[in-house]
Design a protein around this motif. Structure first.
Motif, PDB file in Angstrom:
ATOM      1  N   UNK A  12     -16.661  44.754 -43.930  1.00  0.00           N
ATOM      2  CA  UNK A  12     -17.495  45.876 -43.485  1.00  0.00           C
ATOM      3  C   UNK A  12     -16.925  46.588 -42.270  1.00  0.00           C
ATOM      4  N   UNK A  13     -15.997  45.960 -41.566  1.00  0.00           N
ATOM      5  CA  UNK A  13     -15.420  46.587 -40.373  1.00  0.00           C
ATOM      6  C   UNK A  13     -14.190  47.403 -40.764  1.00  0.00           C
ATOM      7  N   UNK A  14     -14.019  48.501 -40.044  1.00  0.00           N
ATOM      8  CA  UNK A  14     -12.930  49.412 -40.360  1.00  0.00           C
ATOM      9  C   UNK A  14     -11.859  49.381 -39.271  1.00  0.00           C
ATOM     10  N   UNK A  15     -10.725  49.990 -39.590  1.00  0.00           N
ATOM     11  CA  UNK A  15      -9.587  50.084 -38.675  1.00  0.00           C
ATOM     12  C   UNK A  15     -10.044  50.592 -37.308  1.00  0.00           C
ATOM     13  N   UNK A  16      -9.619  50.051 -36.187  1.00  0.00           N
ATOM     14  CA  UNK A  16      -8.643  48.963 -36.031  1.00  0.00           C
ATOM     15  C   UNK A  16      -9.295  47.598 -35.785  1.00  0.00           C
ATOM     16  N   UNK A  17     -10.612  47.478 -36.035  1.00  0.00           N
ATOM     17  CA  UNK A  17     -11.303  46.243 -35.635  1.00  0.00           C
ATOM     18  C   UNK A  17     -10.729  44.968 -36.261  1.00  0.00           C
TER      19      UNK A  17
END
Lengths: 78, 155
Positions: A12-17
Motif C-alpha cells: 500500500x505504500x508508494x515510492x520512496x517509502x
C-alpha cells in the motif's frame, strides 16, 4: 522463498517509502541477516535492485506472488 | 569509497513543488549520498514549521481535474482549496508519504537544509518561523558543494 530473519511488509505504500523503510530495517540488522521485503509499488522492480546495488546489500531473491513483489535482501558489511 | 553527493536548489513553494526535493533527498540519503538542499525564493516556504502548501490548477493546464475547469472559473475563491484537498486525498489514497513526513526523514537523516540569506532578507522571512537545525548561506555556499557534487538539480 528462502529463509529470512526479519519481515517488512510495505503493502500500500508508494515510492520512496519502501526504500526508506528497507534502509531503516537493514540498519537495525547484523551483517549476513536476511530481510524479507514485501512491496506493492510496481516501481520497486527497478528501485529495489538499484537500492541493493548502491548500498552493498545483496539482493538474494525476487519473486511475485499474488500481485505483490517479494525481495530477500542480505545485510552487507558496512 | 567517498560518499556520492547530491546538491539541490529548491525554488518552488507549492505542494507539488515540495515533493521532488524532499523525496529525492531522503532517498539519496538512504542510498548513502551526502545531501544539501539550498532553499531560495518561494522554496523558502518549505522550511516553515507549519507547512500550509497548496496546489493550484490556475496557469497549470496539465493538472488532471475530475471535470474540465476553464481558466476564467479557476479564479473563483475556494477552487485552489478544493484542488489542494483533492491532491492531498489522492496522495494519501495512493500511499504516498506526506511532505512533512519526507521533510522529517531528511532532517533526521542529516540532510543539510540551507536557507538562501538573500531571499530570506528580500521577502522579510522570519527565521523563527523556520524549523530547527537549518543553516543559511549564499550562492558561493551552494556552488562550493555543487562543484564537487555527482548530481545537481534545480527544482
Amino acid at each position: 522463498m528462502s529463509d529470512f530473519d526479519k519481515e517488512l511488509d510495505t503493502s500500500g505504500l508508494n515510492c520512496p517509502l519502501p526504500v526508506l523503510k528497507a534502509r531503516k530495517a537493514l540498519s537495525e540488522m547484523a551483517t549476513g541477516e536476511k530481510l524479507h521485503l514485501i512491496v506493492t509499488d510496481a516501481g520497486a522492480n527497478q528501485d529495489i535492485p538499484a537500492f541493493s546495488k548502491m548500498t552493498g546489500n545483496p539482493l538474494i531473491e525476487t519473486s511475485e506472488i499474488e500481485g505483490k513483489l517479494h525481495f530477500i535482501i542480505e545485510k552487507g558489511s558496512e | 569509497m567517498m560518499a556520492k553527493k547530491l546538491a539541490i536548489i529548491a525554488s518552488k513553494g507549492t505542494l507539488d513543488g515540495a515533493y521532488p526535493p524532499f523525496l529525492l533527498a531522503s532517498t539519496a540519503v538512504a542510498l548513502g549520498f551526502e545531501v544539501k538542499i539550498f532553499f531560495t525564493f518561494y522554496g523558502l516556504q518549505l522550511l516553515n514549521k507549519n507547512l500550509n502548501l497548496k496546489v493550484s490548477p490556475l496557469g497549470n493546464p496539465a493538472m488532471p481535474m475530475p471535470v474540465p475547469v476553464p481558466s476564467i472559473v479557476q479564479v473563483i475563491p475556494g477552487l485552489e482549496w478544493f484542488a489542494t484537498w483533492m491532491m492531498k486525498r489522492k496522495l494519501k489514497q495512493k500511499g504516498v508519504a506526506s511532505v512533512e513526513e519526507l521533510r522529517d526523514i531528511c532532517v533526521e537523516s542529516g540532510v543539510d537544509l540551507i536557507a538562501c540569506q538573500m531571499t530570506v532578507d528580500l521577502f522579510d522571512f522570519d527565521e523563527k518561523d523556520f524549523i530547527e537545525g537549518i543553516s543559511s548561506g549564499g550562492a558561493a555556499t551552494y556552488l562550493e558543494f555543487a562543484g564537487d557534487a555527482d548530481v545537481s538539480l534545480y527544482i
